[in-house]
Design a protein around this motif. Sequence first.
Motif, PDB file in Angstrom:
ATOM      1  N   THR A  30       0.822  -1.210   0.000  1.00 33.68           N
ATOM      2  CA  THR A  30       0.000   0.000   0.000  1.00 33.68           C
ATOM      3  C   THR A  30       0.853   1.255   0.000  1.00 33.68           C
ATOM      4  OG1 THR A  30      -1.727  -1.193   1.179  1.00 33.68           O
ATOM      5  CG2 THR A  30      -1.886   1.194   1.181  1.00 33.68           C
ATOM      6  N   GLY A  31       1.910   1.249   0.792  1.00 31.80           N
ATOM      7  CA  GLY A  31       2.770   2.426   0.890  1.00 31.80           C
ATOM      8  C   GLY A  31       3.564   2.708  -0.364  1.00 31.80           C
ATOM      9  N   THR A  32       3.947   1.668  -1.099  1.00 29.31           N
ATOM     10  CA  THR A  32       4.792   1.861  -2.282  1.00 29.31           C
ATOM     11  C   THR A  32       4.007   1.746  -3.586  1.00 29.31           C
ATOM     12  OG1 THR A  32       5.434  -0.475  -2.226  1.00 29.31           O
ATOM     13  CG2 THR A  32       6.876   1.085  -1.099  1.00 29.31           C
ATOM     14  N   ILE A  33       3.367   0.643  -3.814  1.00 27.80           N
ATOM     15  CA  ILE A  33       2.648   0.421  -5.077  1.00 27.80           C
ATOM     16  C   ILE A  33       1.426   1.332  -5.191  1.00 27.80           C
ATOM     17  CG2 ILE A  33       1.455  -1.285  -6.529  1.00 27.80           C
ATOM     18  CD1 ILE A  33       4.503  -1.757  -6.166  1.00 27.80           C
ATOM     19  N   LEU A  34       0.656   1.461  -4.092  1.00 30.74           N
ATOM     20  CA  LEU A  34      -0.553   2.295  -4.113  1.00 30.74           C
ATOM     21  C   LEU A  34      -0.263   3.738  -3.704  1.00 30.74           C
ATOM     22  CD1 LEU A  34      -3.152  -0.195  -2.592  1.00 30.74           C
ATOM     23  CD2 LEU A  34      -2.612   0.234  -5.001  1.00 30.74           C
ATOM     24  N   ASP A  35       0.988   4.055  -3.412  1.00 31.09           N
ATOM     25  CA  ASP A  35       1.436   5.412  -3.083  1.00 31.09           C
ATOM     26  C   ASP A  35       0.630   6.028  -1.939  1.00 31.09           C
ATOM     27  OD1 ASP A  35       3.122   7.601  -3.337  1.00 31.09           O
ATOM     28  OD2 ASP A  35       1.795   8.613  -4.762  1.00 31.09           O
ATOM     29  N   GLN A  36       0.467   5.256  -0.852  1.00 32.17           N
ATOM     30  CA  GLN A  36      -0.213   5.728   0.348  1.00 32.17           C
ATOM     31  C   GLN A  36       0.760   5.569   1.526  1.00 32.17           C
ATOM     32  OE1 GLN A  36      -4.048   3.824   0.816  1.00 32.17           O
ATOM     33  NE2 GLN A  36      -4.423   3.918  -1.382  1.00 32.17           N
ATOM     34  N   PRO A  37       1.703   6.517   1.676  1.00 31.18           N
ATOM     35  CA  PRO A  37       2.752   6.359   2.677  1.00 31.18           C
ATOM     36  C   PRO A  37       2.247   6.241   4.117  1.00 31.18           C
ATOM     37  CG  PRO A  37       2.821   8.556   1.695  1.00 31.18           C
ATOM     38  CD  PRO A  37       1.822   7.754   0.913  1.00 31.18           C
ATOM     39  N   GLY A  38       1.039   6.664   4.402  1.00 30.77           N
ATOM     40  CA  GLY A  38       0.491   6.515   5.748  1.00 30.77           C
ATOM     41  C   GLY A  38       0.357   5.069   6.176  1.00 30.77           C
ATOM     42  N   ALA A  39       0.303   4.160   5.213  1.00 27.81           N
ATOM     43  CA  ALA A  39       0.207   2.735   5.529  1.00 27.81           C
ATOM     44  C   ALA A  39       1.482   2.215   6.173  1.00 27.81           C
ATOM     45  CB  ALA A  39      -0.098   1.937   4.264  1.00 27.81           C
ATOM     46  N   LEU A  40       2.559   2.968   6.067  1.00 24.38           N
ATOM     47  CA  LEU A  40       3.834   2.565   6.658  1.00 24.38           C
ATOM     48  C   LEU A  40       4.077   3.229   8.011  1.00 24.38           C
ATOM     49  CD1 LEU A  40       5.957   2.751   3.395  1.00 24.38           C
ATOM     50  CD2 LEU A  40       5.081   0.703   4.519  1.00 24.38           C
ATOM     51  N   ALA A  41       3.045   3.849   8.568  1.00 22.99           N
ATOM     52  CA  ALA A  41       3.179   4.543   9.855  1.00 22.99           C
ATOM     53  C   ALA A  41       3.506   3.556  10.970  1.00 22.99           C
ATOM     54  CB  ALA A  41       1.883   5.287  10.182  1.00 22.99           C
ATOM     55  N   ALA A  42       4.138   4.058  12.006  1.00 21.96           N
ATOM     56  CA  ALA A  42       4.484   3.227  13.164  1.00 21.96           C
ATOM     57  C   ALA A  42       3.230   2.657  13.799  1.00 21.96           C
ATOM     58  CB  ALA A  42       5.259   4.063  14.172  1.00 21.96           C
ATOM     59  N   THR A  43       3.296   1.404  14.223  1.00 16.96           N
ATOM     60  CA  THR A  43       2.149   0.746  14.851  1.00 16.96           C
ATOM     61  C   THR A  43       2.443   0.288  16.267  1.00 16.96           C
ATOM     62  OG1 THR A  43       2.812  -1.368  13.882  1.00 16.96           O
ATOM     63  CG2 THR A  43       1.211  -0.063  12.648  1.00 16.96           C
ATOM     64  N   ALA A  44       3.630   0.550  16.750  1.00 17.77           N
ATOM     65  CA  ALA A  44       3.983   0.121  18.104  1.00 17.77           C
ATOM     66  C   ALA A  44       3.314   1.029  19.128  1.00 17.77           C
ATOM     67  CB  ALA A  44       5.493   0.156  18.289  1.00 17.77           C
ATOM     68  N   SER A  45       2.540   0.444  20.029  1.00 14.33           N
ATOM     69  CA  SER A  45       1.881   1.256  21.056  1.00 14.33           C
ATOM     70  C   SER A  45       2.798   1.481  22.259  1.00 14.33           C
ATOM     71  CB  SER A  45       0.582   0.591  21.499  1.00 14.33           C
ATOM     72  OG  SER A  45       0.854  -0.685  22.039  1.00 14.33           O
ATOM     73  N   LEU A  46       3.757   0.612  22.442  1.00 14.63           N
ATOM     74  CA  LEU A  46       4.721   0.768  23.523  1.00 14.63           C
ATOM     75  C   LEU A  46       6.052   1.142  22.902  1.00 14.63           C
ATOM     76  CD1 LEU A  46       3.825  -2.395  25.598  1.00 14.63           C
ATOM     77  CD2 LEU A  46       3.100  -0.053  26.010  1.00 14.63           C
TER      78      LEU A  46
END
Length: 103
Positions: A30-46
């Motif tokens: 999603t972040g690269t092929i679909l050009d939606q860089p928000g899909a690569l956002a950090a997901t660690a809650s701690l």
Amino acid sequence: MDAWATSAAGPDEILTGGTRPVFTDLGLHTGTILDQPGALAATASLRRTDQGPAQRIDRMHWTPDLALALLGIDALAPGWAVKQTPVGKQITCTLPAPNLLNV
């Protein structure tokens, strides 16, 4: 004793790497092929300051053929939710409101 950290990316690389990968990492797709860089956002809650910046640690994998049907991914911080409405997406906080009167 010196502290050290190592990446546990081995299994992910086995599943998604090589010339004919078995699975596709949906966030990366999603972040690269679909050009939606928000899909690569950090997901660690701690997050520990001694372990570097927040990172994307949660991953979803689909077969490459099925990944072609993906339209997008919303990566949200813990405590937030996305709801599709007739006019678009509604993002809401699911955490309890702070009690500012009892400080």
